[in-house]
Write a protein that holds these residues in place. Structure first.
Motif, short mmCIF file in Angstrom:
data_model
loop_
_atom_site.label_atom_id
_atom_site.label_comp_id
_atom_site.label_asym_id
_atom_site.label_seq_id
_atom_site.Cartn_x
_atom_site.Cartn_y
_atom_site.Cartn_z
N THR A 175 1.13 -1.70 0.18
CA THR A 175 0.08 0.01 -0.07
C THR A 175 0.98 1.17 0.19
O THR A 175 0.79 2.74 -0.20
N GLY A 176 1.83 1.21 1.02
CA GLY A 176 3.01 2.28 0.22
C GLY A 176 3.55 2.54 -0.48
O GLY A 176 3.43 3.13 -0.82
N ARG A 177 4.26 1.41 -1.42
CA ARG A 177 4.27 1.59 -2.76
C ARG A 177 3.12 2.42 -3.36
O ARG A 177 3.55 3.56 -4.15
N ALA A 178 2.30 1.63 -3.55
CA ALA A 178 1.72 2.37 -3.99
C ALA A 178 0.89 4.04 -3.61
O ALA A 178 1.19 4.83 -4.73
N ALA A 179 1.09 4.30 -2.69
CA ALA A 179 0.43 6.10 -2.16
C ALA A 179 1.91 6.87 -2.48
O ALA A 179 2.00 7.77 -3.51
N ARG A 180 3.79 5.81 -2.56
CA ARG A 180 4.39 6.93 -2.93
C ARG A 180 4.41 7.21 -4.52
O ARG A 180 4.63 7.87 -4.48
N GLN A 181 4.05 5.59 -5.04
CA GLN A 181 3.96 6.22 -6.92
C GLN A 181 3.54 7.51 -7.78
O GLN A 181 3.75 7.64 -8.05
N PHE A 182 2.13 7.25 -6.85
CA PHE A 182 1.32 8.48 -7.18
C PHE A 182 0.89 9.68 -6.13
O PHE A 182 -0.52 10.57 -6.22
N ASP A 183 1.81 9.33 -5.61
CA ASP A 183 2.22 10.80 -4.37
C ASP A 183 0.75 11.34 -3.83
O ASP A 183 -0.09 12.08 -3.00
N ARG A 184 0.76 10.56 -3.23
CA ARG A 184 -1.00 10.17 -2.46
C ARG A 184 -1.10 10.29 -0.87
O ARG A 184 0.00 9.96 -0.31
N GLY A 185 -1.45 11.40 -0.16
CA GLY A 185 -1.40 12.35 1.29
C GLY A 185 -2.32 11.34 2.04
O GLY A 185 -2.83 11.46 2.78
N ARG A 186 -3.71 10.30 1.15
CA ARG A 186 -4.61 9.60 1.84
C ARG A 186 -4.54 8.60 2.02
O ARG A 186 -4.24 7.49 0.63
N ILE A 187 -4.77 7.17 3.01
CA ILE A 187 -4.96 6.17 2.49
C ILE A 187 -6.02 5.34 3.13
O ILE A 187 -6.64 5.31 3.93
N VAL A 188 -7.01 4.97 1.90
CA VAL A 188 -8.32 4.71 2.38
C VAL A 188 -8.97 2.97 2.25
O VAL A 188 -8.32 2.52 1.31
N LEU A 189 -9.02 2.46 3.25
CA LEU A 189 -9.19 1.33 3.83
C LEU A 189 -10.35 0.52 4.02
O LEU A 189 -11.04 1.37 4.26
N GLY A 190 -11.01 -0.78 3.25
CA GLY A 190 -12.08 -0.84 2.90
C GLY A 190 -12.47 -2.47 3.08
O GLY A 190 -11.35 -3.71 2.67
N GLY A 191 -13.21 -3.08 3.31
CA GLY A 191 -13.81 -4.53 3.79
C GLY A 191 -13.54 -4.78 4.98
O GLY A 191 -12.96 -4.40 5.58
N GLY A 192 -13.99 -6.21 5.28
CA GLY A 192 -13.91 -6.97 6.43
C GLY A 192 -12.13 -6.94 7.41
O GLY A 192 -12.65 -6.67 8.57
N VAL A 193 -11.66 -7.05 7.11
CA VAL A 193 -10.19 -7.23 6.95
C VAL A 193 -9.90 -5.76 7.54
O VAL A 193 -9.07 -5.48 8.56
N ALA A 194 -10.34 -4.18 6.58
CA ALA A 194 -9.96 -2.81 7.63
C ALA A 194 -10.69 -3.09 8.72
O ALA A 194 -9.92 -2.18 9.92
N GLY A 195 -11.97 -4.80 8.73
CA GLY A 195 -11.84 -3.96 11.19
C GLY A 195 -10.72 -4.35 12.12
O GLY A 195 -10.85 -3.78 13.00
#
Ligand code: KG4
Ligand code: ZN
Length: 347
Positions: free
Chosen positions: A261-281
Motif C-alpha cells: 500500500t505504501g508503494r502505491a501511495a508513494r508512486q502516485f504521491d497520495r496523502g491519503r490511504i483509505v482502507l475498506g472491507g472486513g479485514v479493515a476492521g
C-alpha cells in the motif's frame, strides 16, 4: 436525493437509507442482519444463505425505512455483483419489485465499489484522490483512486483473499468462523518472534515494472501456518503455541499489505490511504498503517467495524454517486458471481 440501499451478496441481509448530494451524505438508517447459522458449518453455505435472505429481506427493508422515518425514496440501489448468485438474486429481485411498484429507478452496484465508499460515510476527508486497499473475505484489491468512478487497479491477490486467509488459518487453529476477529484477538495477546513466516511476494528489490510489485499471494503463508500447526500438534504444543502462530501469520500478512500500500501511495504521491472491507476492521492493520505512514504526513482512514463488514449503507452511498450522474439499471438487471469493478482506467 434519498436512496434505499440493499446488500445480500454473502451472509448479511442489510438495508439502509441515505440522503444527500455529492460528498455531503447523511446515513438515515442502517439495518444489518448477520446469518449466524453458517457458524455451525464453519463457512457460508450458499443455499442456506439464499433462503435466509428470502426470509429476512422484507422485514429488514421495512425496518430501515421505519428507522429513517421516511415513506418514500428517490431510488433503490442493490448489490448485483460480485457474490453468491443465489444470495445476490434475492436483493436484486426485491429491489426491482420495489422500484417497479414505487415508480423509482433501480441501480445495480458493484460490491467492492461499495466497500470503497464505506469510509467516506464516517470520515468527510476519506474522498479522492487516495490510495485504496480493499481487503474482504473474497477480494483483495489495491487501487489508485484519482476520482470517484475512476479506479486504477494496481494489485490483487493471486490466490486467497486476505479475509479468506484469516478464515482458513483460524480454522487450522481451531477457532470459530468467521476467523478474522478471533485470530486478531489471539495474536494481540502474544509477542512476535516465537514463529516467523516469510513475507509473501515481498522483496526489497522489486520495482514497479515487476508484475509482483503490487500483487499479493496468501496461499504460501497459509501453508506455512499449516506446517507450524502440524509440527506443534505432533509435539503436543499446539495449545501453548496457538497464539504465537496466529501472531506470526498476522504479522506477515500485515507487513505485506502495509508495504504494498505504501508503494502505491508513494508512486502516485497520495496523502491519503483509505482502507475498506472486513479485514479493515482489524485494528492491528490500521495501527500498522498509521505507525508507518503517519510520520510521513499520510492520513489513514478506516471504517468502523460496522461499516467495514458487509452493509447496505456503502451500497447506497456508491449508488447515490452513480444515480446523481444519471446512471441507473433497467428492470432486467441481473446478478453476477464475478465482475470487474466499474470505472477502471488503464494502469
Ligand atoms: O467484507 P466482508 O464483510 O465480506 C466480504 O465481502 O467478503 O469481509 C469478511 C471477512 C472475513 O474473512 C472475516 O474473517 C474478515 O473479513 N474480518 C477480519 C476481521 N474482521 C472481519 N479479518 C481480520 N481481522 C478482523 N478484525
Ligand atoms: Zn464485502
Amino acid at each position: 436525493m434519498r436512496v434505499l440501499g440493499i446488500e445480500t451478496s454473502c451472509d448479511e441481509t442489510s438495508a439502509a437509507v441515505l440522503e444527500g448530494t455529492g460528498d455531503d451524505v447523511a446515513m438515515k438508517s442502517l439495518v444489518i442482519l448477520s446469518q449466524d447459522v453458517h457458524r455451525i458449518f464453519g463457512g457460508v453455505v450458499p443455499e442456506i444463505a439464499s433462503r435466509a435472505h428470502l426470509t429476512a429481506i422484507a422485514p429488514v427493508v421495512e425496518r430501515a425505512l421505519a428507522d429513517a422515518g421516511v415513506g418514500d425514496v428517490d431510488a433503490v440501489a442493490a448489490t448485483n455483483a460480485p457474490g453468491l448468485v443465489g444470495a445476490l438474486l434475492v436483493g436484486v429481485s426485491y429491489a426491482k419489485a420495489f422500484a417497479f411498484a414505487r415508480g423509482v429507478p433501480v441501480l445495480g452496484v458493484h460490491h467492492m465499489e461499495g466497500h470503497l465508499f464505506a469510509t467516506a460515510l464516517e470520515h468527510a476527508d476519506a474522498v479522492p484522490p487516495f490510495t485504496a486497499l480493499l481487503v474482504s473475505g473474497g477480494h483483495t484489491l489495491l487501487l489508485d483512486v484519482e476520482a470517484w468512478g475512476r479506479y486504477r487497479l494496481l494489485g490483487r491477490t493471486r490466490d486467497d483473499a486476505a479475509g479468506e486467509a484469516f478464515d482458513k488459518v483460524a480454522k487450522l487453529l481451531g477457532l470459530p468462523y468467521p476467523g478474522g476477529p478471533h485470530v486478531e484477538r489471539l495474536a494481540a495477546a502474544h509477542e512476535s518472534g516465537e514463529y516467523r513466516f516469510a513475507r509473501p511476494m515481498l522483496r526489497r528489490n522489486q520495482t514497479p515494472a515487476d508484475p509482483d510489485y503490487y500483487d499479493v499471494s496468501f496461499s504460501g503463508l497459509k501453508t506455512a501456518a499449516l506446517n507450524a500447526v502440524k509440527s506443534a500438534t505432533a509435539e503436543s504444543r499446539l495449545d501453548a503455541d496457538r497464539g504465537a502462530i496466529a501472531r506470526a501469520f498476522q504479522d506477515s500478512l500485515i507487513e505485506t499489505l502495509v508495504e504494498k500500500t505504501g508503494r502505491a501511495a508513494r508512486q502516485f504521491d497520495r496523502g491519503r490511504i483509505v482502507l475498506g472491507g472486513g479485514v479493515a476492521g482489524n485494528a492491528t492493520l490500521v495501527e500498522a498503517m498509521r505507525a508507518r505512514f503517519g510520520p510521513r504526513g499520510v492520513q489513514i482512514f478506516a471504517p468502523s467495524a460496522r461499516l467495514a463488514t458487509d452493509n447496505a449503507a456503502m451500497i447506497a452511498r456508491a449508488g447515490l454517486f452513480h444515480l446523481e450522474r444519471g446512471e441507473f439499471s433497467a428492470l432486467d438487471l441481473n446478478a453476477f458471481a464475478a465482475q470487474p469493478i466499474p470505472g477502471l482506467v488503464a494502469a
